[in-house]
Design an enzyme around this catalytic site. Structure first.
Site, PDB file in Angstrom:
ATOM      1  N   PHE A 120     -11.284  -7.356  13.991  1.00 13.03           N
ATOM      2  CA  PHE A 120     -10.223  -7.805  13.092  1.00 13.03           C
ATOM      3  C   PHE A 120      -9.926  -6.724  12.046  1.00 13.03           C
ATOM      4  CE2 PHE A 120      -8.980  -9.984   9.080  1.00 13.03           C
ATOM      5  CZ  PHE A 120      -7.728 -10.396   9.504  1.00 13.03           C
ATOM      6  N   GLN A 121      -8.656  -6.404  11.875  1.00 13.84           N
ATOM      7  CA  GLN A 121      -8.189  -5.378  10.946  1.00 13.84           C
ATOM      8  C   GLN A 121      -8.842  -4.019  11.191  1.00 13.84           C
ATOM      9  OE1 GLN A 121      -8.216  -6.937   6.861  1.00 13.84           O
ATOM     10  NE2 GLN A 121      -6.131  -7.709   7.223  1.00 13.84           N
ATOM     11  N   MET A 155      24.349   8.869   2.117  1.00 12.29           N
ATOM     12  CA  MET A 155      24.261  10.146   2.827  1.00 12.29           C
ATOM     13  C   MET A 155      24.530   9.944   4.311  1.00 12.29           C
ATOM     14  SD  MET A 155      24.014  13.313   2.278  1.00 12.29           S
ATOM     15  CE  MET A 155      23.053  13.971   0.910  1.00 12.29           C
ATOM     16  N   GLU A 211       0.806  -1.224   0.000  1.00 11.13           N
ATOM     17  CA  GLU A 211       0.000   0.000   0.000  1.00 11.13           C
ATOM     18  C   GLU A 211       0.841   1.277   0.000  1.00 11.13           C
ATOM     19  OE1 GLU A 211      -0.560  -2.597   1.962  1.00 11.13           O
ATOM     20  OE2 GLU A 211      -2.667  -3.181   1.834  1.00 11.13           O
ATOM     21  N   LYS A 257     -17.449  -0.607   6.229  1.00  9.56           N
ATOM     22  CA  LYS A 257     -17.881  -1.578   5.215  1.00  9.56           C
ATOM     23  C   LYS A 257     -19.394  -1.570   5.013  1.00  9.56           C
ATOM     24  CE  LYS A 257     -17.255  -6.309   3.681  1.00  9.56           C
ATOM     25  NZ  LYS A 257     -16.656  -7.626   3.938  1.00  9.56           N
TER      26      LYS A 257
END
Lengths: 588, 167
Positions: A114-115, A491, A52, A164
């Site tokens: 969940f999630q 760097m 993502e 949802k």
């Protein structure tokens, strides 16, 4: 009669009505109703990434290169948290983006389902604004507001968190996309103050040592035309921020290149010695000013910014111009022409003389310590990373879109590739996000299918999002990756060399690097490796040849691992305080 | 410099958390904060006291103004204003101390709103400095009185005369 649509279908239809071409995303449980709505339509193409974070950087690259907002779709929980780095990246550089995240159903919110994660909460410090859909019927209005907020004023990312059950296909609503949006609490500045503009014109007409300090805001506002006209007419030098490169043509003689921590000697000296600084769409970042108390002691400061909170935040301005950069610069240009024409010849001549002196001074700085853009490959010597960028510039005729990651390679690219057009140089300036280069290049290529897109990266940054090589194959993205491989976090190593007695704590891994040529091939792409300076030209030519026009090519350039980026600002000093080369080199 | 910021805010879920988050994120200090809906139920009004030099206060105001849900911000301290805070204090007092505490409450024009054989609960309204002074007076009263509990609402305020904060 309005069409009856489910929440999920309304969401996708609203994106269509907003003119969205691509959604960059990754599916998951809470977003599946939305994904089903995507499946049942053809107008918007969904690009399936491998992580993502890459979706947000792709949307970001798309937005930076086209000017249109990028759109991201992720699921709840880890999908949402993975997107955070990319959202923060866009926030720091003021990039318009709309991120839609799935959320657990409303009746489960707050139960540690969940999630489940509090996306509105976790993203709050790094978004311009966010919405949680409380009722499916409000989806079209929320989408409209989100795009409005993301793209107006100082642009930025906006999150829409979508539980949802509000996208459930079994419930339908009358769909209508609002034609306009009016938020009483959100009225970004647009038109500036003409009186202030007139004062700036007078300041410019009487300045002896003006500098145009140009930032990303000019690019965001598509204000390069009035800027260029003003610069040409006034004969002033242009010092660009990392984000402003390309607003004024980098190859033009009035361009001093980049300023700041790794800016050119002449740009930083000019800023320090100026009597007038026109800060246009720039925000006096600490990587520019060095110690703000020692900043440009002799200059009258003019500050143009669309965000009132940027004005007088770090450096107090003498004349503030709050407004849209395009509006202000157009007005500035008109007023300049008008007032210039009213000048008598004596005044004109006087200023011409002043400007000639100013340019003589700048020419001295340039010839003393300017960057050498005519580097030559030397036999039996390792490749200088600067030479690699210079070769890329020549082979692409200066016309490529160039994305970068973060580190030495980023600074070399900014120093040695002259950008003549805005939106061609794509990098994470504010947040400094490693892993940005490849996915942002993908977004650039999606938005500009016929353009040459190069990603200048380093092996450290590249490995942070290299899984996207798979996405590149899926969508046939012919990006050219120029990997300046110094076998170290360059760097970090440079700072350790300069400030930590050369103790390379956790910045090297040369024994464990993959064979990048084979790696690229394993992902179905073309891999080229070059370590001999005399073969660099041929390798670069091959990568950009007709033969590989439609292929992704990974050029693994083994560069001199000891090279440092110079000039480098001396911490706590003024802009004129710079280290120009390695101490032993300076002594020799 | 002390500053009392009056903020009109969309009365929406999450709006307050953006204000509070902004202060935490940018390392600004909140000394007190009150918030409630106004006569227009779509708007909340928030009064926030903070401190800092002039630049900092200006920056706080600008950053607040940048929040999409913030409709208006004013610094009440810039012009004549009325500020009030409400204090409830529970004091344990026995014997002579009972008279002394009651007398102090009267002097400060406090009201005794609850009483038991051992305690007084006193309500006091006024500018924060007056409330501070009353608490100190009870502490320093020299009699056998102990402060058991103090609760303060934080400052609410509005401009004097024609100054009106509205849409």
């Amino acid at each position: 009669m309005a069409e009856m649509l489910s929440g999920g279908d309304m969401l996708i239809r609203a994106l269509q009505d907003e003119g969205v071409e691509y959604i960059f995303g990754y599916p998951g449980g809470s977003a599946l109703h939305i994904y089903d709505a995507i499946f049942r339509q053809q107008k918007i193409e969904h690009i399936l990434v491998r992580h993502e974070q890459a979706a947000t950087h792709m949307a970001d690259g798309y937005a930076r290169s086209t000017g249109d907002p990028g759109v991201v779709l992720v699921t709840s929980g880890p999908g949402a948290t993975n997107a955070i780095t990319g959202i923060a990246t866009a926030y720091m550089d003021s990039i318009p983006m709309v991120v839609i995240s799935g959320q657990v159903p409303r009746d489960l919110i707050g139960t540690d389902a969940f999630q489940e994660t509090d996306m509105v909460g976790i993203s709050r410090p790094v978004v311009k604004h966010s919405f949680m859909v409380r009722d499916a019927a409000e989806i079209p209005a929320v989408v409209k507001k989100a795009f409005h907020i993301a793209t107006t004023g100082r642009p930025g990312p906006v999150v829409i968190d979508v539980p949802k059950d509000t996208t459930d296909p079994s419930a339908t609503y009358a769909y209508e996309y609002p034609s306009e949006v009016n938020l009483r609490s959100y009225k970004p500045a647009f038109a500036g103050d003409r009186t202030q503009v007139n004062r700036v014109v007078q300041a410019l007409l009487s300045a002896k040592r003006p500098v145009f300090y140009v930032g990303g805001g000019v690019i965001q506002a598509d204000a390069e035309e009035p800027l260029r006209a003003l610069v040409k007419a006034s004969r002033g030098p242009v010092a660009s921020t990392l984000m402003g490169l390309g607003a004024y043509p980098g190859s033009d003689e009035q361009s001093l290149g980049m300023l700041g921590m790794h800016g050119t000697y002449e740009a930083n000296m000019a800023m320090h010695e100026a009597d007038l600084i026109l800060a246009l769409g720039a925000r006096f970042d600490d990587r520019v000013t060095n110690d703000p108390n020692k900043f440009s002691p002799k200059a009258t400061i003019v500050h143009l910014d669309v965000d009132p909170a940027s004005v007088d935040k770090i450096i107090s301005s003498d004349i503030a111009l709050v407004g849209d950069a395009q509006w202000v610069l157009n007005t500035f240009w008109e007023a300049y022409q008008e007032q210039e024409s009213l000048r008598d010849d004596a005044a004109r001549q006087k200023q011409q003389q002043d400007m000639e002196q100013w340019w003589q001074q700048i020419a001295q700085w340039r010839s003393a310590h300017g960057l050498n853009h005519n580097l030559e490959p030397k036999k039996d010597q390792s490749i200088l990373p600067q030479l690699a960028v210079q070769t890329l510039y020549r082979v692409t005729e200066g016309e490529a879109f160039v994305t970068s990651d973060v580190g030495q390679h980023q600074m070399f690219a900014a120093q040695y590739y002259h950008f003549d057009e805005p939106r061609r140089w794509i990098n994470s300036g504010g947040l400094g996000t490693m892993g940005f280069g490849l996915p942002s290049a993908m977004g650039v290529q999606m938005g500009n299918p016929d353009a040459v897109v190069a990603c200048v990266t380093g092996e450290g940054s590249f490995m942070m999002n290299m899984q996207e090589l798979s996405t590149c194959l899926q969508y046939g993205l012919p990006i050219k990756i120029i990997n300046l491989n110094n076998q170290a976090l360059g760097m970090v190593k440079q700072w350790q060399d300069m400030q930590y007695g050369g103790r390379h704590s956790q910045s090297t891994y040369s024994d464990s690097l993959p064979d990048f040529k084979t790696l690229a091939e394993a992902f179905g792409h073309v891999g080229i490796r070059v370590s001999d300076a005399m073969e660099l030209d041929a390798a670069m030519e091959e990568a950009f040849s007709e033969k590989y026009k439609n292929r992704l090519v990974f050029v693994d350039v083994w560069v001199d691992p000891h090279e440092h980026v110079y000039p480098m600002a001396i911490k706590g000093g003024a802009m004129s305080d710079m280290i120009l080369s390695k101490p032993q080199e300076a002594a020799s | 410099m002390r500053s009392i910021l009056a903020v009109l805010l969309e009365n929406e879920a999450g709006a307050l958390s953006r204000v509070v988050g902004l202060f935490a994120q940018r390392n600004y200090n909140i000394e007190s904060l009150t918030v409630a809906p106004t006569e227009d139920p779509t708007l909340s009004r928030l009064t926030l006291t903070t401190s800092g030099d002039e630049n900092k206060i200006t920056q706080i105001r600008k950053q607040l103004d940048k929040l999409v849900e913030v409709v208006r911000v004013v610094d009440l301290c810039e012009s004549p204003h009325v500020e009030r805070e409400l204090l409830l204090i529970k004091v344990s007092a026995q014997g002579d101390a009972r008279q002394e505490v009651k007398r102090s409450a009267d002097i400060f024009r406090g009201q005794i709103v609850d009483v038991t054989a051992q305690t007084y609960t006193i309500q006091l309204v006024g500018p924060s400095a007056k409330l501070d002074a009353f608490v100190k007076a009870v502490e320093d009263s020299g009699v056998d009185a102990t402060i058991l509990e103090v609760v303060r609402t934080g400052v609410s305020g509005l401009g004097r005369g024609d100054h009106v904060l509205s849409l």
